[in-house]
Motif scaffolding. Structure first.
Motif, mmCIF file in Angstrom:
data_model
loop_
_atom_site.group_PDB
_atom_site.id
_atom_site.type_symbol
_atom_site.label_atom_id
_atom_site.label_comp_id
_atom_site.label_asym_id
_atom_site.label_seq_id
_atom_site.Cartn_x
_atom_site.Cartn_y
_atom_site.Cartn_z
ATOM 1 N N GLU A 5 0.971 -1.210 0.107
ATOM 2 C CA GLU A 5 -0.119 0.040 0.094
ATOM 3 C C GLU A 5 0.956 1.388 -0.189
ATOM 4 O O GLU A 5 0.689 2.440 -0.791
ATOM 5 C CB GLU A 5 -0.839 -0.051 1.331
ATOM 6 C CG GLU A 5 -2.052 -1.047 1.273
ATOM 7 C CD GLU A 5 -2.745 -1.128 2.405
ATOM 8 O OE1 GLU A 5 -3.625 -2.134 2.528
ATOM 9 O OE2 GLU A 5 -2.845 -0.215 3.266
ATOM 10 N N SER A 60 0.712 4.327 -2.797
ATOM 11 C CA SER A 60 0.575 5.464 -2.406
ATOM 12 C C SER A 60 1.738 6.305 -2.768
ATOM 13 O O SER A 60 1.406 7.539 -3.470
ATOM 14 C CB SER A 60 0.393 5.437 -0.830
ATOM 15 O OG SER A 60 0.208 6.975 -0.670
ATOM 16 N N ILE A 96 -6.611 1.066 -3.044
ATOM 17 C CA ILE A 96 -6.353 2.315 -1.861
ATOM 18 C C ILE A 96 -6.260 3.673 -2.702
ATOM 19 O O ILE A 96 -5.957 4.684 -2.157
ATOM 20 C CB ILE A 96 -4.984 2.213 -0.930
ATOM 21 C CG1 ILE A 96 -3.707 2.270 -1.835
ATOM 22 C CG2 ILE A 96 -5.148 0.905 -0.197
ATOM 23 C CD1 ILE A 96 -2.583 2.730 -1.325
ATOM 24 N N GLY A 154 -5.611 -3.059 1.499
ATOM 25 C CA GLY A 154 -6.864 -2.330 1.910
ATOM 26 C C GLY A 154 -7.742 -2.849 2.732
ATOM 27 O O GLY A 154 -8.494 -1.978 3.279
ATOM 28 N N SER A 194 -2.674 9.431 -0.578
ATOM 29 C CA SER A 194 -3.561 8.505 -0.860
ATOM 30 C C SER A 194 -3.721 7.412 0.352
ATOM 31 O O SER A 194 -4.750 6.952 0.538
ATOM 32 C CB SER A 194 -2.960 7.616 -2.145
ATOM 33 O OG SER A 194 -3.216 8.476 -3.160
ATOM 34 N N HIS A 219 -7.216 6.916 2.422
ATOM 35 C CA HIS A 219 -7.676 5.588 2.580
ATOM 36 C C HIS A 219 -7.915 5.154 4.184
ATOM 37 O O HIS A 219 -9.072 4.541 4.667
ATOM 38 C CB HIS A 219 -6.899 4.396 2.020
ATOM 39 C CG HIS A 219 -7.599 3.047 2.216
ATOM 40 N ND1 HIS A 219 -7.090 2.187 3.255
ATOM 41 C CD2 HIS A 219 -8.207 2.385 1.445
ATOM 42 C CE1 HIS A 219 -7.558 1.135 3.250
ATOM 43 N NE2 HIS A 219 -8.326 1.144 2.099
#
Length: 526
Positions: A19, A23, A68, A105, A224, A228
């Motif tokens: 993630e 991001s 995400i 996520g 990001s 999320h």
């Protein structure tokens, strides 16, 4: 980038790193491409490139972007990933995908800690998450800037190996600040992060005019992921982090401050001993301007002051917004100290007043210099106004007359084909310097392809307009403009009215043979 990213992504150890990678990938583009429309197109191109690569690493990365990423990119990534799996190539059935991919996520929030500094300027959050009930924790350390619309200021991902130390330090910082360390409900943390993100999307980290509004790449690389995680605190849709700079994404928080409040506070100040000791007009005009900047531009109650608010207000916004002559600038330090001294005595705890007063003195002393260096293109046009420099109508009249004589930067006429560096140099010249003023006029005359013999009269007319001596020159110009004549034609007529009266006089307009009355009669006849 799409070719290389797949292999790197497959080698990541867990869902959190995946993630963070996704991001960071989005954030790199956000930092380099401020325009929201162009950014969306660039990220769609990335999604297309990942799909065309048709490899397991690129497929896994598309799944992470779908989990995400910002809503519009997430939707495109999800469709692209589904198309890849639906393809006819049987080799896809043997793709070795990371075991952690289904967890990307899928987090559950834990504790939400918060403390706010004693001036109410920064609000800090430490929010923990897990991927499974018994899995390792991680956290986000988020800071909001309440001196600027409550916008998201920073966000740091805290991994499990650092979490205990960061939690301990978080508590120490709160105690050092004398602030209460709170455990807050997930819903409250969700609302705070959502409002912080929306405020950043609309207001960035400051107005572009001050040059400090665009954050560094590190900020965007966690944006990001932060959005999320904020949405994971509730089930609402996350803010669209591709909408930076749009004017409709955020409804400003209800600031309980109105124009009537400013007028009442201003009246109280004017009746105070601090105000009565001031003799110049700045005491009457400056407080209202500062309150307007604080409420309208910073989203901050003008009565709430502190180090961060003062730095932004006196170090950035006020110098950039001031349109004041030199005589008024010199009055500013005393007026600033008087206003904030009175405001601090009324609204700050006694223990904070001395530190704030020291900062105010330091910032106030720099104000005249900062205002002169703020590159307000209109200030050189009114810098030498001696009387009634606080009167907006008078300043506006001076600006209208002088900008007619010498156009503002960006509006100055140059010959076709002039190199950009020469245009930039011309726009950098300040009309309050006589040599610069003459150079601007001569460049315009050259671009208009006038006979060089006409140049002296045109220069004289511009000088008369600049000085407003004689006043009849500007009165004649206004009369001619009212008839619909363009600026260039008006200047030609004014120069033509002057020409017969200065020809062959060695002293020009100051020569013994110059008849001012005849000149004024010629102006009146235009």
């Amino acid at each position: 980038m799409a070719e290389q990213s797949g292999g790197i992504f497959l080698a990541l150890p867990d869902a959190l790193h995946a993630e963070s990678f996704a991001s960071g990938l989005i954030g790199q583009f956000q930092h380099r491409v401020p325009d929201a429309v162009a950014l969306f197109d660039v990220l769609l191109d990335l999604v297309d490139a990942l799909e065309r690569a048709d490899r397991p690493g690129q497929y896994a990365l598309l799944c992470a972007l779908a989990a995400i990423g910002p809503a519009r990119i997430a939707a495109a990534a999800r469709v692209a990933a589904d198309r890849m799996l639906a393809g006819a190539d049987p080799a896809r059935a043997g793709w070795q995908l990371p075991v952690w991919l289904p967890s990307v996520g899928q987090v559950t929030p834990g504790t939400c800690r918060r403390w706010t500094d004693r001036f109410g300027e920064t609000e800090h959050f430490l929010i923990t998450y897990r991927y499974a009930e018994d899995g390792p924790e991680h956290a986000l350390y988020v800071t909001r800037d309440h001196s600027w619309h409550g916008a998201l200021w920073s966000s740091t991902l805290v991994t499990e190996d650092r979490l205990d130390k960061v939690c301990e330090e978080f508590g120490k910082q709160a105690r050092k600040e004398g602030a209460a360390l709170e455990m807050i409900p997930a819903r409250e943390a969700h609302d705070a992060l959502r409002h912080a993100t929306l405020a950043f999307l609309e207001h960035r980290h400051g107005p572009p005019e001050t040059g400090g509004g665009w954050p560094d790449r590190d900020f965007f690389e966690t944006l990001s992921l932060t959005v999320h995680r904020g949405a994971a605190l509730q089930t609402e849709a996350a803010p669209d982090v591709l909408a930076i700079g749009t004017s409709t994404v955020h409804t400003p928080s209800a600031l309980s401050w109105q124009a009537q409040d400013a007028e009442k506070l201003h009246a109280r100040f004017l009746a105070s001993p601090e105000s009565t000791r001031l003799t110049g007009p700045a005491a009457r005009t400056l407080p209202l301007n500062l309150m307007r900047l604080s409420a309208d531009f910073m989203g901050r109650d003008p009565r709430r002051i502190g180090p961060r608010t003062l730095d932004r207000l006196l170090g950035e916004l006020l110098p950039a917004s001031l349109l004041a002559p030199d005589t008024l600038l010199e009055e500013l330090p005393a007026a600033v100290e008087a206003w904030f001294g009175w405001l601090g005595a009324a609204y700050l705890p006694a223990g904070e007043r001395k530190a704030v007063a020291r900062q105010v003195r330091k910032l106030a002393a720099r104000l005249p210099k900062l205002a002169r260096a703020a590159h307000n293109p209109m200030r050189p046009y009114i810098a030498d106004v001696q009387e009634n420099g606080h009167d907006g109508d008078i300043l506006q009249a001076v600006l209208e007359r002088r900008s007619f004589a010498v156009p503002y930067p960006g509006e100055r006429l140059v010959e076709p084909g002039t190199p950009p560096e020469l245009i930039a140099r011309l726009n950098a010249q300040t009309p309050d310097v006589p040599k610069d003023r003459e150079a601007i006029v001569l460049c315009e005359l050259l671009a208009r392809v006038l006979d060089p013999a006409e140049y002296p009269c045109h220069v004289h007319v511009v000088e008369q307009l600049w000085a407003d001596q004689p006043r009849e020159v500007w009165e004649s110009a206004q009369r001619l403009r009212a008839r619909g004549l363009p600026r260039e034609r008006v200047l030609e007529l004014l120069a033509g009215a002057l020409r017969p009266h200065v020809r062959e006089l060695p002293g020009g307009m100051g020569g013994a043979g110059f008849d001012a009355k005849q000149y004024l009669d010629s102006l009146a006849a235009l």
